[in-house]
Write an enzyme that holds these catalytic residues in place. Structure first.
Site, short mmCIF file in Angstrom:
data_model
loop_
_atom_site.label_atom_id
_atom_site.label_comp_id
_atom_site.label_asym_id
_atom_site.label_seq_id
_atom_site.Cartn_x
_atom_site.Cartn_y
_atom_site.Cartn_z
N GLY A 51 0.76 -1.30 -0.15
CA GLY A 51 0.03 -0.01 0.01
C GLY A 51 0.61 1.22 -0.01
O GLY A 51 0.39 2.18 -0.69
N ASP A 107 0.95 3.44 4.33
CA ASP A 107 -0.07 4.10 3.51
C ASP A 107 -1.31 4.78 4.77
O ASP A 107 -1.47 5.73 4.41
CB ASP A 107 -0.82 3.29 2.74
CG ASP A 107 -1.27 1.82 3.32
OD1 ASP A 107 -1.07 1.61 4.52
OD2 ASP A 107 -2.09 1.16 2.43
N ASP A 110 -4.62 2.66 10.94
CA ASP A 110 -6.07 2.32 11.22
C ASP A 110 -6.13 1.96 12.51
O ASP A 110 -6.12 2.86 13.26
CB ASP A 110 -6.42 1.10 10.31
CG ASP A 110 -7.81 0.93 10.02
OD1 ASP A 110 -8.46 1.00 11.06
OD2 ASP A 110 -8.33 0.34 9.06
N LYS A 138 -6.74 7.31 10.62
CA LYS A 138 -8.08 7.23 11.06
C LYS A 138 -8.14 7.17 12.55
O LYS A 138 -8.09 5.94 13.13
CB LYS A 138 -8.74 5.83 10.49
CG LYS A 138 -8.91 5.77 8.86
CD LYS A 138 -9.72 4.30 8.94
CE LYS A 138 -10.18 4.38 7.38
NZ LYS A 138 -10.82 3.06 6.95
N PHE A 159 -13.93 3.27 4.58
CA PHE A 159 -13.20 2.27 3.69
C PHE A 159 -12.64 3.01 2.39
O PHE A 159 -13.61 3.41 1.48
CB PHE A 159 -13.66 0.93 3.26
CG PHE A 159 -12.84 0.07 2.78
CD1 PHE A 159 -11.73 -0.48 3.55
CD2 PHE A 159 -12.54 0.11 1.47
CE1 PHE A 159 -10.78 -1.20 2.95
CE2 PHE A 159 -11.74 -1.07 0.90
CZ PHE A 159 -10.89 -1.49 1.74
N VAL A 160 -11.57 3.43 2.19
CA VAL A 160 -10.75 4.37 1.12
C VAL A 160 -9.87 3.18 0.20
O VAL A 160 -9.22 2.46 0.77
CB VAL A 160 -10.08 5.47 1.42
CG1 VAL A 160 -11.17 6.51 2.28
CG2 VAL A 160 -8.84 5.01 2.78
N ASP A 166 -5.80 -0.37 -1.50
CA ASP A 166 -6.48 -1.43 -2.34
C ASP A 166 -7.71 -1.94 -1.65
O ASP A 166 -7.77 -1.78 -0.69
CB ASP A 166 -5.62 -2.57 -2.82
CG ASP A 166 -5.46 -3.50 -1.67
OD1 ASP A 166 -5.59 -4.55 -1.85
OD2 ASP A 166 -5.10 -2.99 -0.65
N ARG A 172 -5.40 0.35 -6.58
CA ARG A 172 -4.13 1.00 -6.27
C ARG A 172 -3.65 2.24 -7.23
O ARG A 172 -2.94 2.93 -7.09
CB ARG A 172 -3.05 0.09 -6.15
CG ARG A 172 -3.26 -1.06 -5.17
CD ARG A 172 -1.78 -1.75 -4.95
NE ARG A 172 -2.00 -2.91 -4.14
CZ ARG A 172 -2.06 -3.19 -2.73
NH1 ARG A 172 -1.77 -1.87 -2.18
NH2 ARG A 172 -1.94 -4.23 -2.07
#
Length: 191
Positions: A51, A107, A110, A138, A159-160, A166, A172
């Site tokens: 990512g 990336d 979370d 987040k 959810f991005v 991805d 991606r």
């Protein structure tokens, strides 16, 4: 008969959170912050695959200090939309980081579980310093008191995908970051 494959493009997004221009502007700001922090020191960048690859490539090209690059693969999502625990680090570093400044580039922050596991793994190699830089954070999802040293954007708990992020190894390639439409957040729809 030829099979028509889905395109996996911006039309699959419910909304665009960050445009390509937003991302590039913030990367320029981050590179200035990092250049000021490291002040010409030699830094080993550890990119978390897959990512963070796109983010890392743009970031290191705009930083004004010498860098070495290595990568770790940490698996925490699979084909799900939430991080799985515990994360698995599946390949070792090829670069010796003992007594070197290390910047871990990921990336998204979370739950914090993946970065915490990576930091614990890297601390065993006795780096001179160990910092983290994430493109996205987040805060609503953090399970442990962990924050990145450098952060691109704080985003809501959605959810991005895009710009390296991805879903089931798709999206991606998008130059923006957006919220994947809910009906597409199922790996069965992407077979």
């Amino acid at each position: 008969m030829r099979t028509i494959r889905p395109r996996y493009n911006e039309s699959d997004l419910e909304t665009v959170l960050l445009t390509s221009e937003d991302i590039q502007r913030r990367i320029s700001e981050l590179s200035s912050e990092l250049s000021e922090h490291y002040q010409g020191e030699d830094v080993t960048i550890v990119s978390i695959l897959s990512g963070a690859l796109v983010f890392t490539a743009d970031l290191i090209r705009s930083c004004n200090f010498p860098t070495r690059l290595d990568c770790l693969r940490a698996e925490s999502y699979g084909n799900a939309t939430t991080a799985q625990t515990p994360p698995r680090i599946t390949n070792p570093l090829k670069t010796d980081i003992k007594n070197h400044h290390v910047l871990v580039v990921d990336d998204i922050l979370d739950s914090g579980n993946t970065l915490k596991a990576i930091i614990a793994h890297l601390e065993k190699h006795s780096p001179a310093s160990l910092k983290t830089c994430v493109l996205l954070d987040k805060p609503a999802r953090h399970e442990k008191s962990f924050s990145a040293d450098f952060c691109g954007f704080s985003i809501p708990d959605q959810f991005v995908v895009g710009y390296g992020l991805d879903f089931a190894e798709r999206y991606r390639n998008l130059s923006c970051i957006g919220v994947l439409r809910e009906e597409l957040q199922n790996s069965d729809t992407h077979s």
